[in-house]
Design a protein around this motif. Structure first.
Motif, PDB file in Angstrom:
ATOM      1  N   ASP A 172      -7.699  -5.892   5.130  1.00 45.46           N
ATOM      2  CA  ASP A 172      -7.302  -6.742   4.003  1.00 45.46           C
ATOM      3  C   ASP A 172      -6.676  -8.047   4.487  1.00 45.46           C
ATOM      4  O   ASP A 172      -6.881  -9.106   3.886  1.00 45.46           O
ATOM      5  CB  ASP A 172      -6.318  -5.993   3.098  1.00 45.46           C
ATOM      6  CG  ASP A 172      -6.973  -4.854   2.344  1.00 45.46           C
ATOM      7  OD1 ASP A 172      -8.215  -4.783   2.324  1.00 45.46           O
ATOM      8  OD2 ASP A 172      -6.240  -4.027   1.764  1.00 45.46           O
ATOM      9  N   THR A 173      -5.924  -7.986   5.576  1.00 40.83           N
ATOM     10  CA  THR A 173      -5.348  -9.205   6.164  1.00 40.83           C
ATOM     11  C   THR A 173      -6.451 -10.093   6.724  1.00 40.83           C
ATOM     12  O   THR A 173      -6.441 -11.323   6.539  1.00 40.83           O
ATOM     13  CB  THR A 173      -4.345  -8.845   7.274  1.00 40.83           C
ATOM     14  OG1 THR A 173      -3.350  -7.968   6.746  1.00 40.83           O
ATOM     15  CG2 THR A 173      -3.680 -10.085   7.849  1.00 40.83           C
ATOM     16  N   HIS A 222      -4.272   3.695   4.657  1.00 43.59           N
ATOM     17  CA  HIS A 222      -3.788   2.402   4.169  1.00 43.59           C
ATOM     18  C   HIS A 222      -3.378   1.483   5.323  1.00 43.59           C
ATOM     19  O   HIS A 222      -3.412   0.259   5.177  1.00 43.59           O
ATOM     20  CB  HIS A 222      -2.641   2.576   3.165  1.00 43.59           C
ATOM     21  CG  HIS A 222      -1.277   2.572   3.777  1.00 43.59           C
ATOM     22  ND1 HIS A 222      -0.580   3.726   4.036  1.00 43.59           N
ATOM     23  CD2 HIS A 222      -0.472   1.557   4.198  1.00 43.59           C
ATOM     24  CE1 HIS A 222       0.583   3.420   4.573  1.00 43.59           C
ATOM     25  NE2 HIS A 222       0.671   2.124   4.695  1.00 43.59           N
ATOM     26  N   PHE A 223      -3.029   2.054   6.492  1.00 40.95           N
ATOM     27  CA  PHE A 223      -2.640   1.200   7.620  1.00 40.95           C
ATOM     28  C   PHE A 223      -3.840   0.446   8.192  1.00 40.95           C
ATOM     29  O   PHE A 223      -3.812  -0.797   8.278  1.00 40.95           O
ATOM     30  CB  PHE A 223      -1.927   2.014   8.693  1.00 40.95           C
ATOM     31  CG  PHE A 223      -1.479   1.191   9.875  1.00 40.95           C
ATOM     32  CD1 PHE A 223      -0.493   0.225   9.737  1.00 40.95           C
ATOM     33  CD2 PHE A 223      -2.048   1.376  11.130  1.00 40.95           C
ATOM     34  CE1 PHE A 223      -0.089  -0.550  10.822  1.00 40.95           C
ATOM     35  CE2 PHE A 223      -1.648   0.622  12.216  1.00 40.95           C
ATOM     36  CZ  PHE A 223      -0.666  -0.349  12.061  1.00 40.95           C
ATOM     37  N   TRP A 229     -10.756  -1.417  11.791  1.00 35.22           N
ATOM     38  CA  TRP A 229     -10.550  -0.085  11.216  1.00 35.22           C
ATOM     39  C   TRP A 229     -10.242   0.941  12.315  1.00 35.22           C
ATOM     40  O   TRP A 229      -9.290   1.720  12.206  1.00 35.22           O
ATOM     41  CB  TRP A 229     -11.786   0.349  10.423  1.00 35.22           C
ATOM     42  CG  TRP A 229     -11.625   1.710   9.809  1.00 35.22           C
ATOM     43  CD1 TRP A 229     -12.049   2.902  10.317  1.00 35.22           C
ATOM     44  CD2 TRP A 229     -10.939   2.013   8.587  1.00 35.22           C
ATOM     45  NE1 TRP A 229     -11.684   3.936   9.484  1.00 35.22           N
ATOM     46  CE2 TRP A 229     -11.010   3.418   8.413  1.00 35.22           C
ATOM     47  CE3 TRP A 229     -10.299   1.235   7.623  1.00 35.22           C
ATOM     48  CZ2 TRP A 229     -10.442   4.059   7.304  1.00 35.22           C
ATOM     49  CZ3 TRP A 229      -9.731   1.888   6.527  1.00 35.22           C
ATOM     50  CH2 TRP A 229      -9.809   3.271   6.373  1.00 35.22           C
ATOM     51  N   LYS A 230     -11.038   0.910  13.390  1.00 37.35           N
ATOM     52  CA  LYS A 230     -10.829   1.856  14.486  1.00 37.35           C
ATOM     53  C   LYS A 230      -9.499   1.586  15.204  1.00 37.35           C
ATOM     54  O   LYS A 230      -8.813   2.527  15.626  1.00 37.35           O
ATOM     55  CB  LYS A 230     -11.992   1.784  15.469  1.00 37.35           C
ATOM     56  CG  LYS A 230     -13.288   2.352  14.886  1.00 37.35           C
ATOM     57  CD  LYS A 230     -14.464   2.155  15.823  1.00 37.35           C
ATOM     58  CE  LYS A 230     -15.745   2.748  15.213  1.00 37.35           C
ATOM     59  NZ  LYS A 230     -16.935   2.435  16.037  1.00 37.35           N
ATOM     60  N   GLY A 289       0.811  -1.213   0.000  1.00 39.73           N
ATOM     61  CA  GLY A 289       0.000   0.000   0.000  1.00 39.73           C
ATOM     62  C   GLY A 289       0.842   1.260   0.000  1.00 39.73           C
ATOM     63  O   GLY A 289       0.508   2.243  -0.673  1.00 39.73           O
ATOM     64  N   VAL A 290       1.961   1.244   0.735  1.00 41.95           N
ATOM     65  CA  VAL A 290       2.844   2.416   0.778  1.00 41.95           C
ATOM     66  C   VAL A 290       3.446   2.675  -0.600  1.00 41.95           C
ATOM     67  O   VAL A 290       3.552   3.820  -1.052  1.00 41.95           O
ATOM     68  CB  VAL A 290       3.954   2.220   1.828  1.00 41.95           C
ATOM     69  CG1 VAL A 290       4.956   3.376   1.757  1.00 41.95           C
ATOM     70  CG2 VAL A 290       3.358   2.139   3.223  1.00 41.95           C
ATOM     71  N   HIS A 291       3.839   1.604  -1.284  1.00 35.74           N
ATOM     72  CA  HIS A 291       4.430   1.763  -2.618  1.00 35.74           C
ATOM     73  C   HIS A 291       3.453   2.438  -3.571  1.00 35.74           C
ATOM     74  O   HIS A 291       3.856   3.238  -4.422  1.00 35.74           O
ATOM     75  CB  HIS A 291       4.837   0.394  -3.182  1.00 35.74           C
ATOM     76  CG  HIS A 291       6.116  -0.132  -2.596  1.00 35.74           C
ATOM     77  ND1 HIS A 291       7.311   0.556  -2.659  1.00 35.74           N
ATOM     78  CD2 HIS A 291       6.393  -1.294  -1.945  1.00 35.74           C
ATOM     79  CE1 HIS A 291       8.269  -0.145  -2.067  1.00 35.74           C
ATOM     80  NE2 HIS A 291       7.733  -1.271  -1.628  1.00 35.74           N
TER      81      HIS A 291
END
Length: 246
Positions: free
Chosen positions: A74-75, A67-68, A96-97, A57-59
């Protein structure tokens, strides 16, 4: 000889990664609870997959805050898909939170941050702050520690922190490269861009580094390149080098 000194912010002047590690541990613990019926899913496997997704995501997005927490979801989706375990909106909302919470902690400076910046400023050097991330998140840290007293308007916040970003700053500011320094913990985003641009570099080595930051240095330094472990070593290292050159 007065020097121009660019400082990185996260894990150079203020703590950052340790808060991410704490949140990742909470994420891993939650995942292990939810996927307890699948013995092949271990903490290391969960963390490795999250790291893989996070770095990807960083790339693509640079240092974008969403993205974090998205890497947590996503995991979670990845392991739900391979196990057939039903996904829960409640669990996804929790993740998410949890991921977003990493940006809400009180900013904690590294030991001797103020003394180091004071020493350099009093010696007449011009200090700049160059950090990767989102404007609002990074400004909150800068404002909490009142860092403008050292850097004034010489603050650069970039979502993508790479060779091109540093080069554009150096060109716009018409920096004298032989007397310009980049100081930061990341080999990828601080050291390699600095050496590529032909300026001096100091790598502030930390005990536990984010895997994204670790890359091979395949650039020959044109000026100074030092590795240090604590901020108070920065002023004497720069002063000693400048004296030796003149």
């Amino acid at each position: 000889m007065k020097q121009t000194i660019l400082f990185d912010l996260d894990d150079t002047l203020v703590y950052c990664n340790k808060y991410f590690y704490l949140v990742i541990e909470q994420f891993s613990d939650s995942m292990l609870t939810w996927f307890a019926g699948y013995p092949d899913i271990t903490a290391d496997i969960i963390k490795n997959k999250q790291t893989e997704i996070d770095i990807a995501g960083v790339h693509v997005l640079g240092f974008k805050s969403d993205h974090f927490p998205q890497s947590f979801i996503d995991t979670y989706v990845y392991f739900s898909d391979i196990t057939g375990r039903k996904r829960s909106p409640v669990e996804e909302d929790f993740l998410w939170k949890l991921g977003r919470s990493v940006y809400e902690h009180q900013v904690e400076p590294y030991p001797f941050m103020e003394a180091t910046l004071n020493d350099l400023a009093e010696a007449g050097h011009q200090l700049h702050l160059y950090t990767g991330g989102e404007l609002l998140i990074q400004r909150r840290k800068i404002d909490q520690l009142n860092l403008e007293r050292y850097f004034g308007s010489r603050i650069y916040i970039r979502r993508h922190k790479n060779n091109d970003a540093l080069e554009s700053i150096l060109l716009e500011g018409d920096f004298n490269r032989s007397s310009t320094w980049m100081i930061g913990n990341s080999i990828r985003t601080d050291v390699v861009p600095a050496l590529t641009a032909g300026i001096n570099a100091i790598h502030m080595k930390v005990d536990t580094e984010w895997v994204y930051n670790n890359v091979e240095i395949a650039v020959q330094p044109q000026g100074a390149f030092f590795t240090l472990h604590q901020l108070p070593d920065v002023p004497p290292t720069i002063h000693r080098y400048v004296q030796e050159q003149h």
